[in-house]
Design a protein around this motif. Structure first.
Motif, PDB file in Angstrom:
ATOM      1  N   GLU A   2       0.825  -1.203   0.000  1.00 38.02           N
ATOM      2  CA  GLU A   2       0.000   0.000   0.000  1.00 38.02           C
ATOM      3  C   GLU A   2       0.864   1.259   0.000  1.00 38.02           C
ATOM      4  OE1 GLU A   2      -2.983   1.888   3.237  1.00 38.02           O
ATOM      5  OE2 GLU A   2      -3.249  -0.237   2.775  1.00 38.02           O
ATOM      6  N   ASN A   3       0.428   2.278  -0.732  1.00 44.63           N
ATOM      7  CA  ASN A   3       1.134   3.558  -0.732  1.00 44.63           C
ATOM      8  C   ASN A   3       0.980   4.237   0.621  1.00 44.63           C
ATOM      9  OD1 ASN A   3       1.837   3.211  -3.375  1.00 44.63           O
ATOM     10  ND2 ASN A   3       0.610   4.868  -4.172  1.00 44.63           N
ATOM     11  N   GLN A   4       2.048   4.863   1.054  1.00 45.47           N
ATOM     12  CA  GLN A   4       2.020   5.666   2.271  1.00 45.47           C
ATOM     13  C   GLN A   4       3.105   6.739   2.165  1.00 45.47           C
ATOM     14  OE1 GLN A   4       3.144   3.561   5.903  1.00 45.47           O
ATOM     15  NE2 GLN A   4       4.281   2.050   4.736  1.00 45.47           N
ATOM     16  N   TRP A   5       3.117   7.649   3.140  1.00 39.26           N
ATOM     17  CA  TRP A   5       4.102   8.732   3.140  1.00 39.26           C
ATOM     18  C   TRP A   5       5.414   8.233   3.717  1.00 39.26           C
ATOM     19  CZ3 TRP A   5       3.091  12.873   0.434  1.00 39.26           C
ATOM     20  CH2 TRP A   5       1.772  13.250   0.226  1.00 39.26           C
ATOM     21  N   PHE A   6       6.509   8.555   3.030  1.00 39.02           N
ATOM     22  CA  PHE A   6       7.851   8.249   3.502  1.00 39.02           C
ATOM     23  C   PHE A   6       8.695   9.515   3.422  1.00 39.02           C
ATOM     24  CE2 PHE A   6       6.398   4.064   2.176  1.00 39.02           C
ATOM     25  CZ  PHE A   6       6.797   3.284   3.249  1.00 39.02           C
ATOM     26  N   THR A   7       9.547   9.690   4.421  1.00 36.43           N
ATOM     27  CA  THR A   7      10.519  10.776   4.412  1.00 36.43           C
ATOM     28  C   THR A   7      11.890  10.150   4.248  1.00 36.43           C
ATOM     29  OG1 THR A   7       9.141  12.132   5.850  1.00 36.43           O
ATOM     30  CG2 THR A   7      11.472  12.715   5.715  1.00 36.43           C
ATOM     31  N   LYS A  75      25.150   8.438   3.342  1.00 39.40           N
ATOM     32  CA  LYS A  75      24.156   7.471   3.792  1.00 39.40           C
ATOM     33  C   LYS A  75      22.769   8.035   3.534  1.00 39.40           C
ATOM     34  CE  LYS A  75      23.091   3.631   5.969  1.00 39.40           C
ATOM     35  NZ  LYS A  75      23.091   2.405   5.207  1.00 39.40           N
ATOM     36  N   ALA A  76      21.818   7.147   3.254  1.00 37.54           N
ATOM     37  CA  ALA A  76      20.420   7.535   3.071  1.00 37.54           C
ATOM     38  C   ALA A  76      19.544   6.636   3.939  1.00 37.54           C
ATOM     39  CB  ALA A  76      20.022   7.431   1.603  1.00 37.54           C
ATOM     40  N   PHE A  77      18.487   7.205   4.454  1.00 36.43           N
ATOM     41  CA  PHE A  77      17.536   6.488   5.308  1.00 36.43           C
ATOM     42  C   PHE A  77      16.128   6.819   4.843  1.00 36.43           C
ATOM     43  CE2 PHE A  77      21.179   7.636   7.910  1.00 36.43           C
ATOM     44  CZ  PHE A  77      21.492   6.448   8.553  1.00 36.43           C
ATOM     45  N   TYR A  78      15.163   5.984   5.229  1.00 37.15           N
ATOM     46  CA  TYR A  78      13.764   6.362   5.024  1.00 37.15           C
ATOM     47  C   TYR A  78      12.984   6.050   6.291  1.00 37.15           C
ATOM     48  CZ  TYR A  78      12.533   1.446   4.059  1.00 37.15           C
ATOM     49  OH  TYR A  78      12.337   0.090   4.149  1.00 37.15           O
ATOM     50  N   HIS A  79      11.960   6.859   6.527  1.00 44.54           N
ATOM     51  CA  HIS A  79      11.137   6.723   7.720  1.00 44.54           C
ATOM     52  C   HIS A  79       9.667   6.950   7.376  1.00 44.54           C
ATOM     53  CE1 HIS A  79      15.077   7.965   9.423  1.00 44.54           C
ATOM     54  NE2 HIS A  79      14.761   7.070  10.329  1.00 44.54           N
TER      55      HIS A  79
END
Length: 176
Positions: A2-7, A75-79
């Motif tokens: 499912e689509n959702q918001w990620f930062t 580095k990259a992260f997602y939350h």
């Protein structure tokens, strides 16, 4: 999924052309960047990109992996939204006659905890900081009265959990 918001948070060297390459990663996958902010980070000579997308976690993970392949990226992260503390800012320019003639305008300003930045003969400017939905609600409240100009910033955020980036950034700083 499912689509959702990620930062997505990207820590990188300050390098010309990196933003173009990062945006190309999203373009190739036909994923819209909903919000973008770039600023210096807590470590000298390291920039932080804050990118907001509405997509699946699988796509977000793949995007982060592609971003990390860029030479300048440390580095990259997602939350998810629950894992971060975030804010946006907006500025509204409104006809000054409304401030004095429409009692409801003053109520909207108070209800939304907005700040009057300046008042001129022809207009006044309000600033609002908060979550996207809070800014949208204030925009919707002013829309019937007319908004002369409106601008919203990109999201800024910090993670709730301690991030391992601090150690990576310290090592990066020692090596440069």
């Amino acid at each position: 999924m499912e689509n959702q918001w990620f930062t997505i948070s990207v820590y990188s060297e300050n390098s010309v052309g990196l933003l173009n390459r990062i945006s190309g990663i999203f373009l190739k996958r036909h994923i819209n960047i909903e919000s973008l902010n770039v600023s210096k980070s807590e470590i000298e000579n390291v920039s932080k990109f804050t990118i907001v997308v509405f997509t699946t976690e699988d796509w977000t993970r793949k995007i982060v992996q592609q971003i990390e392949k860029q030479i300048e990226v440390i580095k990259a992260f997602y939350h998810t939204d629950d894992e971060i503390i975030y804010q946006e800012s907006a500025i509204f320019k409104i006809d000054s006659d409304l401030l004095f003639d429409e009692r409801q305008i003053q109520n909207i300003i108070k209800e939304h905890n907005a700040t009057i930045v300046t008042v001129a003969r022809d207009f006044f400017v309000l600033a609002k900081t908060g979550r996207r939905n809070e800014i949208d609600e204030m925009h919707d409240a002013f829309e019937p009265f007319g908004i002369l100009q409106f601008v919203r910033s990109g999201r800024i955020s910090v993670s709730k959990e301690t991030m391992p980036i601090s150690n990576l950034l310290e090592e990066f700083q020692l090596n440069n």
